[in-house]
Design an enzyme around this catalytic site. Structure first.
Site, PDB file in Angstrom:
ATOM      1  N   ARG A   1      -8.892   3.010   2.580  1.00  0.00           N
ATOM      2  CA  ARG A   1      -8.801   3.912   3.727  1.00  0.00           C
ATOM      3  C   ARG A   1      -8.899   5.364   3.263  1.00  0.00           C
ATOM      4  NH1 ARG A   1      -3.467   2.017   6.541  1.00  0.00           N
ATOM      5  NH2 ARG A   1      -3.888   3.881   7.784  1.00  0.00           N
TER       6      ARG A   1
ATOM      7  N   LYS B   1      -4.331   3.485   0.998  1.00  0.00           N
ATOM      8  CA  LYS B   1      -4.439   4.627   1.903  1.00  0.00           C
ATOM      9  C   LYS B   1      -3.752   5.815   1.242  1.00  0.00           C
ATOM     10  CE  LYS B   1      -1.590   5.954   4.674  1.00  0.00           C
ATOM     11  NZ  LYS B   1      -0.649   7.090   4.809  1.00  0.00           N
TER      12      LYS B   1
ATOM     13  N   HIS C   1      -4.404  -8.534  -5.933  1.00  0.00           N
ATOM     14  CA  HIS C   1      -4.407  -9.299  -4.693  1.00  0.00           C
ATOM     15  C   HIS C   1      -3.200  -9.042  -3.806  1.00  0.00           C
ATOM     16  CE1 HIS C   1      -4.140 -12.160  -8.291  1.00  0.00           C
ATOM     17  NE2 HIS C   1      -2.947 -11.679  -8.141  1.00  0.00           N
TER      18      HIS C   1
ATOM     19  N   ASN D   1       0.054  -2.234 -13.702  1.00  0.00           N
ATOM     20  CA  ASN D   1      -0.281  -3.517 -13.094  1.00  0.00           C
ATOM     21  C   ASN D   1       0.595  -3.723 -11.855  1.00  0.00           C
ATOM     22  OD1 ASN D   1      -1.641  -6.387 -13.579  1.00  0.00           O
ATOM     23  ND2 ASN D   1       0.442  -6.709 -12.885  1.00  0.00           N
TER      24      ASN D   1
ATOM     25  N   ASN E   1       6.026   3.108   2.837  1.00  0.00           N
ATOM     26  CA  ASN E   1       5.850   4.554   2.919  1.00  0.00           C
ATOM     27  C   ASN E   1       6.261   5.163   4.255  1.00  0.00           C
ATOM     28  OD1 ASN E   1       3.610   3.125   4.006  1.00  0.00           O
ATOM     29  ND2 ASN E   1       2.360   4.959   3.937  1.00  0.00           N
TER      30      ASN E   1
END
Length: 195
Positions: free
Chosen positions: A73, A91, A103, A117, A126
């Site tokens: 995004r 985002k 994943h 990682n 958030n």
């Protein structure tokens, strides 16, 4: 399906059903898989965008891999050799060089250091219903699967977050954080039966 402008380098491969909107630039040796949507984005040399991915107002660095089924995004930035895999959404997040979220992950309003990682099922929490806050993850950090990082929060360099943890305060450099309920086993527990 050209709905915008496309500037492409040499040896670019674009598969079927790709939609280009706004201004899109592709470096050399870029591969775009089938059914992708590219909107106002820049994709650097040797990057691979796997099938069914959406990239909008984002920058993908050199030799990065995106997807399949990933969504970048606005404000997503991937540095060289970073990877986001299937069902990962970013985002307003910077993914450092060599960092990976392979994943089932949501990274919003975050900074992820080089070679970190991010385990499967990790989310950066958030939004508190009113404000958005930032998560900072250091270099070489390891975030275990199914972890929730409740922003604002910092995870230090070389830190480890145990799988299934909910992190609400700072994790120092090279520390291990485990924040989960303890398992309790009940022997010979009778399962509910249909009435």
């Amino acid at each position: 399906d050209m709905r915008g402008t496309l500037a492409a380098g040499n040896d670019v491969v674009i598969d079927v059903n790709v939609i280009v909107e706004g201004n899109v630039t592709l470096g050399n040796n870029v591969t775009i898989g089938a059914n992708c949507i590219l909107r106002d984005c820049h994709i650097a040399d040797n990057a691979i965008i796997e099938a069914n991915s959406i990239i909008e107002q984002a920058n993908v660095g050199e030799a990065c891999v995106v997807g399949p089924y990933a969504r970048l995004r606005p404000g997503a930035v991937m540095h060289k050799n970073a990877k986001v895999g299937n069902f990962v959404e970013m985002k307003k997040t910077v993914l450092g060089e060599g960092a990976k979220a392979n994943h089932l992950t949501y990274l919003g309003d975050a900074e992820v250091g080089a070679n970190a990682n991010i385990g499967a099922g990790t989310i950066t929490c958030n939004y508190d219903g009113v404000n958005k806050s930032k998560t900072i993850i250091g270099e070489n950090a390891f975030i275990g699967s199914n972890s929730s990082l409740v922003a604002p929060v910092n995870v230090g360099d070389n830190a480890t977050v145990g799988a299934g943890s909910v992190i609400t305060s700072t994790v120092d450099d090279s520390a291990l954080a485990v924040a989960r309920g303890k398992q309790r086993n009940i022997a010979n527990w009778p399962r509910p039966t249909k009435k």
